[in-house]
Motif scaffolding. Structure first.
Motif, short mmCIF file in Angstrom:
data_model
loop_
_atom_site.label_atom_id
_atom_site.label_comp_id
_atom_site.label_asym_id
_atom_site.label_seq_id
_atom_site.Cartn_x
_atom_site.Cartn_y
_atom_site.Cartn_z
N THR A 141 20.18 62.15 -5.42
CA THR A 141 19.67 60.88 -5.93
C THR A 141 19.36 60.00 -4.72
OG1 THR A 141 21.01 61.04 -7.93
CG2 THR A 141 20.16 58.86 -7.34
N ALA A 142 18.05 59.79 -4.47
CA ALA A 142 17.65 59.05 -3.26
C ALA A 142 17.80 57.55 -3.52
CB ALA A 142 16.22 59.41 -2.88
N ASP A 143 19.06 57.10 -3.53
CA ASP A 143 19.36 55.69 -3.82
C ASP A 143 19.73 54.90 -2.58
OD1 ASP A 143 21.77 56.87 -3.28
OD2 ASP A 143 22.71 56.40 -5.19
N GLY A 144 19.68 55.53 -1.41
CA GLY A 144 20.00 54.83 -0.18
C GLY A 144 21.48 54.69 0.09
N THR A 145 22.30 55.40 -0.68
CA THR A 145 23.75 55.39 -0.45
C THR A 145 24.20 56.79 -0.11
OG1 THR A 145 24.10 53.54 -1.99
CG2 THR A 145 26.01 54.89 -1.45
N ALA A 146 24.79 56.96 1.07
CA ALA A 146 25.22 58.28 1.51
C ALA A 146 26.43 58.75 0.73
CB ALA A 146 25.55 58.26 3.00
N GLY A 147 26.41 60.03 0.35
CA GLY A 147 27.54 60.64 -0.33
C GLY A 147 27.85 61.99 0.29
N LEU A 148 28.87 62.65 -0.25
CA LEU A 148 29.25 63.96 0.29
C LEU A 148 28.14 64.98 0.16
CD1 LEU A 148 32.96 64.17 -0.99
CD2 LEU A 148 32.13 63.59 1.31
N ARG A 149 27.32 64.89 -0.90
CA ARG A 149 26.22 65.85 -1.08
C ARG A 149 25.14 65.63 -0.03
NH1 ARG A 149 23.85 66.05 -6.86
NH2 ARG A 149 22.73 67.76 -5.86
N THR A 150 24.92 64.38 0.36
CA THR A 150 23.95 64.11 1.43
C THR A 150 24.40 64.79 2.73
OG1 THR A 150 23.36 61.97 0.45
CG2 THR A 150 22.82 62.30 2.78
N ILE A 151 25.69 64.65 3.05
CA ILE A 151 26.22 65.28 4.25
C ILE A 151 26.11 66.80 4.14
CG2 ILE A 151 28.22 65.50 5.78
CD1 ILE A 151 27.11 62.65 5.55
N ALA A 152 26.46 67.36 2.98
CA ALA A 152 26.46 68.81 2.80
C ALA A 152 25.06 69.39 2.95
CB ALA A 152 27.04 69.16 1.43
N GLU A 153 24.04 68.70 2.42
CA GLU A 153 22.66 69.20 2.53
C GLU A 153 22.21 69.18 3.98
OE1 GLU A 153 20.38 70.56 0.48
OE2 GLU A 153 21.99 70.68 -1.01
N LEU A 154 22.59 68.16 4.73
CA LEU A 154 22.20 68.10 6.13
C LEU A 154 22.90 69.19 6.94
CD1 LEU A 154 20.24 66.25 7.66
CD2 LEU A 154 22.23 65.11 8.61
N VAL A 155 24.15 69.48 6.60
CA VAL A 155 24.88 70.56 7.27
C VAL A 155 24.17 71.89 7.06
CG1 VAL A 155 27.00 71.94 7.19
CG2 VAL A 155 27.14 69.43 7.25
N ARG A 156 23.67 72.10 5.84
CA ARG A 156 22.95 73.35 5.52
C ARG A 156 21.74 73.51 6.44
NH1 ARG A 156 18.53 74.32 2.38
NH2 ARG A 156 18.52 72.17 1.58
N LEU A 157 20.94 72.45 6.60
CA LEU A 157 19.76 72.54 7.45
C LEU A 157 20.13 72.67 8.93
CD1 LEU A 157 17.21 69.97 5.96
CD2 LEU A 157 17.21 72.45 5.75
N ALA A 158 21.19 71.97 9.34
CA ALA A 158 21.60 72.03 10.76
C ALA A 158 22.03 73.44 11.14
CB ALA A 158 22.73 71.03 11.01
N ARG A 159 22.77 74.09 10.26
CA ARG A 159 23.17 75.46 10.54
C ARG A 159 21.97 76.39 10.57
NH1 ARG A 159 28.63 75.26 6.82
NH2 ARG A 159 30.05 74.62 8.50
N ALA A 160 21.01 76.17 9.67
CA ALA A 160 19.80 77.00 9.65
C ALA A 160 19.00 76.80 10.94
CB ALA A 160 18.95 76.67 8.43
N ALA A 161 19.09 75.60 11.54
CA ALA A 161 18.36 75.33 12.79
C ALA A 161 19.06 75.89 14.01
CB ALA A 161 18.17 73.83 12.95
N GLY A 162 20.30 76.37 13.84
CA GLY A 162 21.00 77.00 14.95
C GLY A 162 22.21 76.27 15.46
N GLN A 163 22.57 75.14 14.84
CA GLN A 163 23.77 74.44 15.27
C GLN A 163 25.01 75.20 14.80
OE1 GLN A 163 23.86 70.24 14.35
NE2 GLN A 163 21.78 69.89 15.14
#
Length: 344
Positions: A141-163
């Motif tokens: 939900t793009a409401d401008g408030t960060a939640g645990l799901r926002t963090i989890a989705e970014l972790v998924r992309l960061a790992r895919a990028a090689g972090q």
């Protein structure tokens, strides 16, 4: 056994008579000349066919841009990998730059990332991250408030990028390379492999985002009605002053091959096709049916000899497209009306 010559002659005569009779019957029963092959001078009227007319025409789309944007390193260190090519693009959702062996995740958001983001943080930068993640399979939900799901989705992309070990509790600014929009064309690559950089050092410059697009219609006579343009097969509506300012539409234009090719060539405009959003109904008549032709107008004559003033819209496949100025078009039109016709 011998057959008498008189018998043979009789058979020949009988066959000949039958053949002549069949030939005569064929001539008698042969159909008239097909209309398509008839003498053109014998055709007086033809049916009026109606077709949709979208008033398609080539136009030039003028592009206006924001100022170029500098892309900077978020951390101190040595450049250990940098995939950057002038006129290319920094690959968002992957890694274009590595510092001290750490691949930085390239992320495209309208608002620059200026802080680490923790659950509960709010703002335009958070919403930009959420929109970016949703464009890559996230269901946030793009409401401008960060939640645990926002963090989890970014972790998924960061790992895919090689972090190897991205933070699972915050969005770390130091792990991200920010660019202003998807596919931003690179105008300059400033950093080099092995170069030591400090946080805030420029590593590349990209073209500013598309601010607007305008069609110059000065001197053109147009039918009333909303219009749209076609860019690389996609349609974009024009507003009342023949401009495009909607951010979503501009973003779609940026994603077209025609736009990318234009920027690679250093162009500031695109050759596009403009048309009516809702085509009007036009009549298709032979050019010979028009008399009293003036600037954009003429006259046609119905089968009952009544004259109808028409507006000339254009031509297609050897036919002239018209519509009645007042009243309705006839069902048939005279293709040889003569020069003595008077339009009311």
């Amino acid at each position: 056994m011998r057959v008498s010559s008189s018998l043979g002659l009789g058979v020949v005569c009988t066959v000949s008579a039958l053949a002549l009779g069949a030939f005569g019957a064929a001539l008698y029963l042969a159909p008239a000349t097909p209309p398509a092959l008839a003498d053109p001078t014998a055709v007086k009227t033809v049916p009026v066919a109606t077709v949709p007319f979208a008033d398609e025409r080539p136009v030039e789309l003028q592009l206006t841009f924001n100022a170029p944007v500098q892309i900077t390193s978020p951390v101190d260190g040595v450049v250990t990998a940098f995939r950057c090519t002038p006129n290319g693009a920094l690959d968002s959702s992957s890694s274009s730059l590595s510092i001290d062996g750490m691949p930085l995740l390239t992320i495209a958001t309208p608002t620059p990332l200026w802080r680490d983001i923790s659950p509960g943080d709010t703002g335009a930068d958070v919403q930009g991250v959420q929109d970016f993640l949703n464009g890559r399979g996230g269901e946030l939900t793009a409401d401008g408030t960060a939640g645990l799901r926002t963090i989890a989705e970014l972790v998924r992309l960061a790992r895919a990028a090689g972090q190897p070990d991205p933070s699972t509790t915050t969005v770390q600014r130091a792990a991200l390379l920010w660019i202003p929009y998807e596919g931003a064309p690179v105008s300059k690559c400033s950093a080099a492999l092995g170069q030591a950089v400090a946080a805030g050092t420029e590593v590349a410059t990209v073209a500013g985002g598309l601010r607007g697009a305008d069609v110059d219609l000065r001197g053109q006579e147009l039918l009333p009605g909303a219009r749209e343009i076609s860019v690389s097969g996609e349609s974009f509506p024009l507003d009342e002053d023949s401009r495009i300012r909607d951010p979503e539409a501009l973003s779609r234009i940026v994603g077209t091959p025609a736009y990318r090719d234009a920027l690679a060539d250093g162009a500031s405009s695109l050759n596009v096709t403009m048309s009516l959003v809702e085509p009007v109904e036009a009549a298709s008549v032979p050019p010979s049916a028009l008399v009293n032709v003036g600037p954009g107008t003429g006259c046609i004559v119905a089968a009952d000899h009544s004259a109808v003033a028409v507006e000339i819209l254009g031509s297609k496949l050897g036919q002239t497209l018209v519509r009645a100025i007042n009243g309705e078009l006839p069902g048939e039109v005279d293709v040889r009306p003569g020069d003595d016709v008077t339009c009311g």
